[in-house]
Design a protein around this motif. Structure first.
Motif, PDB file in Angstrom:
ATOM      1  N   TYR A 163       0.814  -1.214   0.000  1.00  0.00           N
ATOM      2  CA  TYR A 163       0.000   0.000   0.000  1.00  0.00           C
ATOM      3  C   TYR A 163       0.850   1.267   0.000  1.00  0.00           C
ATOM      4  O   TYR A 163       0.421   2.307  -0.510  1.00  0.00           O
ATOM      5  CB  TYR A 163      -0.964  -0.007   1.187  1.00  0.00           C
ATOM      6  N   LEU A 164       2.050   1.193   0.546  1.00  0.00           N
ATOM      7  CA  LEU A 164       2.940   2.350   0.457  1.00  0.00           C
ATOM      8  C   LEU A 164       3.341   2.596  -0.991  1.00  0.00           C
ATOM      9  O   LEU A 164       3.324   3.750  -1.464  1.00  0.00           O
ATOM     10  CB  LEU A 164       4.187   2.122   1.315  1.00  0.00           C
ATOM     11  N   ALA A 165       3.710   1.518  -1.698  1.00  0.00           N
ATOM     12  CA  ALA A 165       4.090   1.660  -3.106  1.00  0.00           C
ATOM     13  C   ALA A 165       2.922   2.185  -3.931  1.00  0.00           C
ATOM     14  O   ALA A 165       3.085   3.101  -4.762  1.00  0.00           O
ATOM     15  CB  ALA A 165       4.568   0.308  -3.643  1.00  0.00           C
ATOM     16  N   ILE A 166       1.744   1.645  -3.708  1.00  0.00           N
ATOM     17  CA  ILE A 166       0.562   2.100  -4.452  1.00  0.00           C
ATOM     18  C   ILE A 166       0.233   3.537  -4.094  1.00  0.00           C
ATOM     19  O   ILE A 166      -0.140   4.346  -4.966  1.00  0.00           O
ATOM     20  CB  ILE A 166      -0.631   1.177  -4.147  1.00  0.00           C
ATOM     21  N   GLY A 167       0.386   3.889  -2.815  1.00  0.00           N
ATOM     22  CA  GLY A 167       0.103   5.253  -2.393  1.00  0.00           C
ATOM     23  C   GLY A 167       1.024   6.265  -3.046  1.00  0.00           C
ATOM     24  O   GLY A 167       0.587   7.351  -3.456  1.00  0.00           O
TER      25      GLY A 167
END
Length: 236
Positions: A163-167
């Motif tokens: 989710y950090l990468a997607i964020g």
């Protein structure tokens, strides 16, 4: 003292000795496994704590340099990443601190079974083997709990990274990220849970520890400790 024929006595002693040796070897392996899980859990705890510190520092620097505002950096994806990361840190800490393996006989066993001369000297090994059996069961239950906690720690860590990468992509991409990507992530976690053994580990933990009964027992004990007259009518 036990009166047995020599052949039967010798066989019984040999069985007791074998059981004690095998039980002791099992306990050694169990404690080694639990220690290995603890070591990995504390490593993940340290790594995730460092990552969290770096992220907080990075966000503060970006905001203070007027490159972006907190509103720009906070989205559903980055919030989910932060929650996953916090959960991972919490689970890693619980995994490390919850370990309470049993590695040797207790004082009562020494006094009641070994030193009171109730048993023949050689047959004392039977009593030690029986105590080791109880330790093996306790360690097995603790192993089931720690394996489950550690598996959840890994899954939440992976979730935080995803989710950090997607964020970040969502923040810096002009078109943003399609909400349909959440379906892909859900399927990924379903497969990851299967491959990581989460489902089987959860079933084993539930069967061995019986959390429903333990919760009911804890509530009943807590109610008994309340002052008389303070128990709500609904609980009486």
């Amino acid at each position: 003292m036990i009166d047995l024929p020599d052949s039967e006595y010798e066989e019984r002693v040999e069985r007791a000795r074998l059981a004690r040796e095998e039980a002791r070897a099992t306990i050694t392996e169990q404690t080694s496994t639990l220690s290995d899980i603890d070591e990995k859990a504390i490593q993940i705890f340290r790594i995730n704590t460092v990552i969290a510190s770096i992220l907080v520092t990075g966000v503060s620097i970006v905001v203070s340099s007027d490159s972006a505002t907190y509103t720009d950096l906070i989205s559903g994806y980055t919030t989910a990443s932060a929650l996953f990361l916090f959960t991972s840190i919490l689970l890693a800490a619980i995994t490390y601190t919850a370990t309470a393996e049993r590695i040797g006989i207790n004082a009562a066993t020494i006094g009641e079974s070994i030193l009171n001369q109730q048993y023949d000297y050689d047959l004392v090994e039977e009593q030690i083997a029986l105590e080791y059996g109880k330790m093996i069961q306790k360690n097995y239950e603790k192993n089931a709990s720690n394996v489950l906690l550690f598996t959840l720690t890994l899954i939440t860590t992976v979730g935080a990274v995803c989710y950090l990468a997607i964020g970040l992509v969502d923040i810096y991409s002009t078109s943003g990220v399609s909400p349909a990507l959440n379906v892909v992530i859900f399927l990924f976690f379903a497969v990851f849970g299967k491959l990581s053994g989460l489902y089987g580990t959860t079933a084993r933990w539930w069967k061995l520890t019986d959390p429903d009964e333990r919760l009911q027992t804890w509530i009943a004990d807590w109610i008994e400790k309340l002052p008389v007259g303070s128990v709500p009518k609904v609980l009486e």
